[in-house]
Design an enzyme around this catalytic site. Structure first.
Site, PDB file in Angstrom:
ATOM      1  N   GLU A  93     -10.044   2.256   4.001  1.00  0.00           N
ATOM      2  CA  GLU A  93      -9.754   3.387   3.112  1.00  0.00           C
ATOM      3  C   GLU A  93     -11.048   3.885   2.445  1.00  0.00           C
ATOM      4  OE1 GLU A  93      -7.735   3.468  -1.214  1.00  0.00           O
ATOM      5  OE2 GLU A  93      -6.431   2.653   0.351  1.00  0.00           O
ATOM      6  N   HIS A 151      -7.555  -3.143   4.993  1.00  0.00           N
ATOM      7  CA  HIS A 151      -6.974  -1.800   4.847  1.00  0.00           C
ATOM      8  C   HIS A 151      -7.724  -1.025   3.781  1.00  0.00           C
ATOM      9  CE1 HIS A 151      -4.490   0.900   2.409  1.00  0.00           C
ATOM     10  NE2 HIS A 151      -3.880   1.252   3.530  1.00  0.00           N
ATOM     11  N   ASN A 152      -7.937  -1.652   2.616  1.00  0.00           N
ATOM     12  CA  ASN A 152      -8.610  -0.962   1.522  1.00  0.00           C
ATOM     13  C   ASN A 152     -10.068  -0.666   1.860  1.00  0.00           C
ATOM     14  OD1 ASN A 152      -6.157  -1.492   0.275  1.00  0.00           O
ATOM     15  ND2 ASN A 152      -7.079  -1.971  -1.683  1.00  0.00           N
ATOM     16  N   LYS A 167      -4.573  -6.593   3.896  1.00  0.00           N
ATOM     17  CA  LYS A 167      -4.551  -5.533   2.883  1.00  0.00           C
ATOM     18  C   LYS A 167      -5.966  -5.219   2.397  1.00  0.00           C
ATOM     19  CE  LYS A 167      -2.864  -2.692  -0.272  1.00  0.00           C
ATOM     20  NZ  LYS A 167      -3.842  -2.558  -1.341  1.00  0.00           N
ATOM     21  N   SER A 193       0.831  -1.205   0.000  1.00  0.00           N
ATOM     22  CA  SER A 193       0.000   0.000   0.000  1.00  0.00           C
ATOM     23  C   SER A 193       0.864   1.254   0.000  1.00  0.00           C
ATOM     24  CB  SER A 193      -0.920   0.031   1.220  1.00  0.00           C
ATOM     25  OG  SER A 193      -1.737   1.193   1.182  1.00  0.00           O
TER      26      SER A 193
END
Length: 483
Positions: A191, A187-188, A184, A129
């Site tokens: 986001e 995380h996205n 991940k 990232s």
């Protein structure tokens, strides 16, 4: 010729920048691209004069690597990854390592780890990232897969990763098989939530308070000095201040239809699979879907009515209310994301380190923020914390923001301004703190029409009952009951 420390396949922007980052940290990198002209362009262009070896076949790439060979794929997720794995396996030897640095779906990484390990090789699926800038100057890296691979790739990953204030690298082993790509993915998803919350704050200031782009740029710049200090708040300030060629704010000329690559959707689906109420991130995904219905919305605006937008209060005070609502909602978003990771960790046996994940996200990545340091402290205080909302620090923060949060949601709804992320965060908070929800009626309905049974508050958990609600339904009940 000296052999390379790592081979990298895929010379799009991220691949090129990662190769340059590795080379700048003292590693020799061999590169390959399916369209081989890109190899020549790179080694004679940005890579010229550097310790970068251009190769023009997979055989040449593999032959140029030190043992155990480390081959990193920076190609489009899906079939291209499987195709390259299939071609690489016969060329590699026992103990060699294949690394997938793309945004692969974690079930694919679980499957590929098993496949590759079955051939005596090691496999790593790593989240990367930070975008192109992070890839070049220091990304956040979230590797998972074959644990035996980590000692071999750790020196490279931790050298190229972003560093936090004390020098700790934003790269550490996450867990087995799909753990890295799952983290991940979350995380996205977070986001998506952060971006939607910021957009709702912008929408309220613009439509309700009538602030101009320059005024809002100043507001976000000021917010970035406090507890909301983050990359996304910072770039929002820059975007709002940016002028088009005619001197007007460029942001207001951008079509209001948002794109997405699917990781937010995957996060919401994973939450449904795990039975975790990831309401804010799901709303952020749906908000993008709604934005894409541009033509329908323009037509609907001609026929559907709503309240006249009117604000008569103290604008400066309401801007502070919006800031607090944004902060409280952000806490809920992360609480939901961490709850999802906890559930998945139990399902897949990953034994995730939640404080360590917060540290991975403190630098390099898109959601990097001061806020993540507080999450790290929360899990240091209580590694078994079930929900961030129960941590003393976050409990106090929510309490301090709650009045503003409710005022913002109520004012937005009264004025017909959509705030799906703010409102869903508040609704989740109220649901989570409520000892009795109306699901008792829902369960009675299920039993009435489908004989799905129910439990009673005056009997021990685990005892199930069915009522013949109409007197004609009989006593046979369904055998499946999911709490």
């Amino acid at each position: 010729m000296s052999k390379a420390d790592l081979g990298l396949i895929g010379l799009a922007v991220m691949g090129e920048n990662l190769a340059l980052n590795m080379e700048s940290k003292g590693f020799t990198v061999a590169v390959y691209n399916r369209t081989v002209e890109r190899v020549t362009d790179f080694v004679e262009g940005r890579g010229k004069g550097k310790n970068i070896i251009g190769t023009y076949s997979l055989e040449e790439l593999v032959a140029s690597l030190k043992r155990p060979r480390k081959v990193m794929l920076m190609v489009k997720a899906g079939k291209p990854v499987d195709d390259f794995i299939e071609k690489l396996i016969p060329l590699l030897e026992e103990g060699d390592i294949i690394i997938d640095g793309g945004n692969s779906h974690f079930p694919d990484t679980i499957r590929r780890t098993k496949l590759v390990e079955g051939h005596g090789l090691l496999y790593v699926g790593t989240g990367v990232s930070g975008g192109e800038e992070g890839a070049l100057h220091g990304p956040s890296l979230m590797p998972g897969g074959s644990p035996a691979a980590w000692p071999h790739i750790q020196p490279i990953f931790q050298a190229i990763a972003a560093k936090v204030e004390d020098g700790s690298p934003c790269a550490d082993w996450v867990g087995p098989d799909g753990a890295g790509h799952f983290v991940k993915m979350v995380h996205n998803g977070i986001e998506y939530g952060d971006m939607q919350l910021i957009c709702e704050a912008y929408h309220l200031m613009k439509e309700l308070l009538g602030l101009g782009a320059d005024e809002m740029a100043e507001v976000f710049a000021e917010w970035n000095k406090g507890e909301l200090d983050s990359y996304l708040i910072e770039i929002t300030s820059h975007i709002l201040a940016f002028k088009d060629e005619d001197g007007s704010p460029l942001v207001e000329k951008i079509l209001d239809t948002a794109g997405q690559k699917g990781t937010g959707k995957w996060t919401a689906i994973a939450a449904l699979d795990e039975g975790i109420p990831l309401t804010l991130i799901a709303e952020a995904v749906f908000a993008r879907c709604l934005s894409a219905l541009k033509d329908e919305r323009v037509a609907a605006a001609q026929v559907l009515t709503g309240p006249q937008v009117k604000f008569e209060g103290d604008k400066q005070a309401f801007v502070e209310d919006i800031r607090r609502a944004l902060y409280a909602s952000k806490i809920v978003s992360y609480a939901q994301g961490y709850a999802l990771m906890r559930a998945a960790s139990e399902t897949y046996g990953w034994n995730l380190n939640y404080g360590g994940i917060a540290l991975l996200w403190r630098g390099g990545c898109i959601i990097r923020s001061v806020f993540l340091g507080e999450i790290k402290k929360a899990f240091d205080r209580d590694p078994g914390l079930t929900n961030l909302l129960l941590d003393p620090f976050f409990k106090e923060q929510i309490a301090a923001c709650q009045e503003s949060w409710r005022r913002v949601c109520a004012t937005a709804l009264a004025n017909g301004i959509p705030v799906p992320a703010f409102a869903s965060a508040l609704t989740y908070y109220d649901g989570y703190r409520n000892p009795r929800l109306p699901a008792n009626l829902l369960q009675a309905q299920r039993d009435y029409f489908g004989a799905h049974t129910y439990e009673r508050i005056d009997r021990p958990r685990g005892e199930f009952f069915h009522t013949n609600w109409t007197g004609t339904g009989g006593s046979t009940s369904a055998t499946t009951y999911n709490v």
